[in-house]
Scaffold this active site. Structure first.
Site, PDB file in Angstrom:
ATOM      1  NE  ARG A 135     118.304 -50.412 -33.421  1.00  0.00           N
ATOM      2  CZ  ARG A 135     116.978 -51.305 -33.241  1.00  0.00           C
ATOM      3  NH1 ARG A 135     116.564 -51.928 -34.230  1.00  0.00           N
ATOM      4  NH2 ARG A 135     116.261 -50.771 -32.340  1.00  0.00           N
ATOM      5  NE  ARG A 193     117.768 -54.941 -43.069  1.00  0.00           N
ATOM      6  CZ  ARG A 193     117.359 -55.875 -42.103  1.00  0.00           C
ATOM      7  NH1 ARG A 193     117.908 -55.619 -40.885  1.00  0.00           N
ATOM      8  NH2 ARG A 193     116.474 -56.706 -42.210  1.00  0.00           N
ATOM      9  CD  GLU A 252     110.875 -55.750 -35.775  1.00  0.00           C
ATOM     10  OE1 GLU A 252     111.190 -55.154 -34.823  1.00  0.00           O
ATOM     11  OE2 GLU A 252     111.714 -56.678 -36.242  1.00  0.00           O
ATOM     12  CB  SER A 310     109.641 -55.781 -31.565  1.00  0.00           C
ATOM     13  OG  SER A 310     110.212 -56.648 -30.816  1.00  0.00           O
ATOM     14  NE  ARG A 368     112.434 -51.780 -40.544  1.00  0.00           N
ATOM     15  CZ  ARG A 368     112.678 -53.004 -40.418  1.00  0.00           C
ATOM     16  NH1 ARG A 368     111.558 -54.033 -40.450  1.00  0.00           N
ATOM     17  NH2 ARG A 368     114.068 -53.494 -41.013  1.00  0.00           N
TER      18      ARG A 368
END
Length: 426
Positions: free
Chosen positions: A261, A276, A348, A351, A388
């Site tokens: 990403r 991130r 988060e 999801s 994460r």
């Protein structure tokens, strides 16, 4: 994409859904106008084409001057047919582009608003009180250095910012988390998959990742290939152009893959550590279902995510994501956010989204039941995203001397190790 019949028969519903996401309803009017223009263009082309066919029959029977006149008319009509065909193609292209630009219709239950308008559905576990335990918690960057688990400096040297190396026990933690996730998925009846991480444009477009998320996508220059940001993309395209038997559903897959990403909109956010990043590994659950069972399957996916986080002995909460923060494909999304001690907030970790028929309409994935065929429903859910998960594990289970306690469920995947010991003095 959404069902075109909903747009034609109940445009106010689509306008309301747009408003719930905080988007303009103008696109609804433009799409309806394009649909009208498309239908007119189709009618005009078919009329000219019918006349052309009829004229061809007349030419075959005609003679002399009549034949010459008909041939002249045939020539002129051929140009009109060609022009009408081009107009039809242009109208169809405009209609499809506008239809594809419409996001899925947010569920009535989804909260209205943007990123900060989520609803907390439940909180599981209690964040540790480090002050009561008598020490200040270290962040995952410091813990990763002490344990010899995370090397950010060499990651930046080799690949640039937002890259990292997992080393020693860090690499072992990844293997352990992936194995535990895959084992849990297999026990729940999922088929394990290692999918490709490069896909053609149709897979990206079909899942909605060339829409509002296009800026985050890596494209291979000179080739019609994209690096996936999640294995949801290849797994959604896995059954493209297929008709599935309803009796085989749900089809559940657990896919392990790297994810890439750009994080284009994250300038200045989470620049420290591995929260991130541009690349990470993930185990993703993906399900093909009937539309009727999609809501129940969504709850099942959430349950499996919670089960995994419970094994990691984390304090976390479940939120109902607001409509304005949903992806293009989802009607509803639940996030599980773990407490990160040094940040003093929930972040988060997983999801899960219900995409109903949105992706299957784009990718032509259908279900046959009782002689009828209709689009399938697709759903996805993160079982574990490695960086994460490691952040939450290290920070939650750290001890005063820099060591980290290993949750009981994870110990068998680390050779029975109960504690991760520092390799460097604090």
């Amino acid at each position: 994409m959404i069902d075109p019949r909903i747009l034609r028969d109940d445009p106010d519903r689509v306008r309301a859904a747009q408003a719930k996401r905080g988007l303009s309803g103008d696109v609804v009017d433009r799409a309806l106008a394009a649909d009208g223009a498309r239908r007119s263009a189709i009618s005009a082309f078919e009329s000219r084409r019918a006349e052309q066919k009829q004229l061809g029959k007349q030419v075959a029977r005609a003679q002399g001057d009549e034949r010459a006149e008909l041939l002249a008319r045939t020539k002129a009509l051929a140009a009109e047919v060609k022009e009408a065909e081009a107009a039809q193609a242009a109208a169809e292209e405009e209609w499809q582009a506008l239809l594809m630009s419409l996001p899925n219709l947010a569920a009535e239950e989804a909260p209205e608003g943007g990123e900060d308008d989520f609803i907390v559905l439940e909180e599981i576990g209690t964040p540790r009180d480090f002050a009561a335990e008598g020490f200040e918690p270290r962040d995952h960057v410091e813990l990763g250095r002490l344990l010899g688990a995370i090397d950010l400096e060499r990651g930046a040297k080799v690949s640039g910012s937002r890259f990292y190396f997992l080393t020693g026990v860090g690499a072992q933690l990844e293997r352990a988390l992936v194995a535990m996730a895959m084992d849990q998925a297999a026990e729940a009846g999922f088929t394990e998959v290692i999918p490709p991480s490069l896909v053609r444009p149709r897979a990206m477009e079909g899942t909605g990742f060339l829409g509002q998320a296009a800026d985050d996508v890596y494209r291979i220059e000179g080739e019609e290939l994209y690096l996936v940001g999640t294995s949801e993309v290849p797994m959604a395209a896995y059954h493209s152009d297929e008709v599935l038997d309803a009796e085989t559903l749900p089809l559940r897959y657990a896919a392990f893959s790297p994810c890439f990403r750009k994080e284009a909109g994250s300038h200045g956010k989470d620049t420290k550590g591995i929260i991130r990043v541009h690349w990470f590994d993930k185990v993703e659950m993906f399900v093909y279902s009937t539309l009727e069972d999609a809501d129940a399957e969504h709850q099942r996916l959430l349950g499996w995510e919670k089960q995994f986080l419970d094994k990691l002995e984390l304090a976390y909460r479940v939120i109902d994501v607001a409509a304005g923060d949903l992806g293009l494909s989802a009607i509803r999304k639940f996030d599980c956010e773990a407490w990160i001690p040094t940040q003093g907030k929930y972040r988060e970790l997983t999801s899960t989204s219900n995409c109903t028929e949105f992706q299957s309409r784009r990718l032509d994935i259908r279900v046959r039941r009782d002689g009828q065929v209709r689009p399938a429903a697709t759903l996805n859910g993160t079982l574990t995203a490695i960086p994460r998960a490691i952040v939450a594990l290290l920070e939650t289970h750290q001890q005063a001397d820099g060591s980290v306690r290993v949750p009981a469920a994870l110990q068998p995947y680390l050779g029975g190790r109960e504690v991760l010991e520092p390799v460097t003095r604090p």
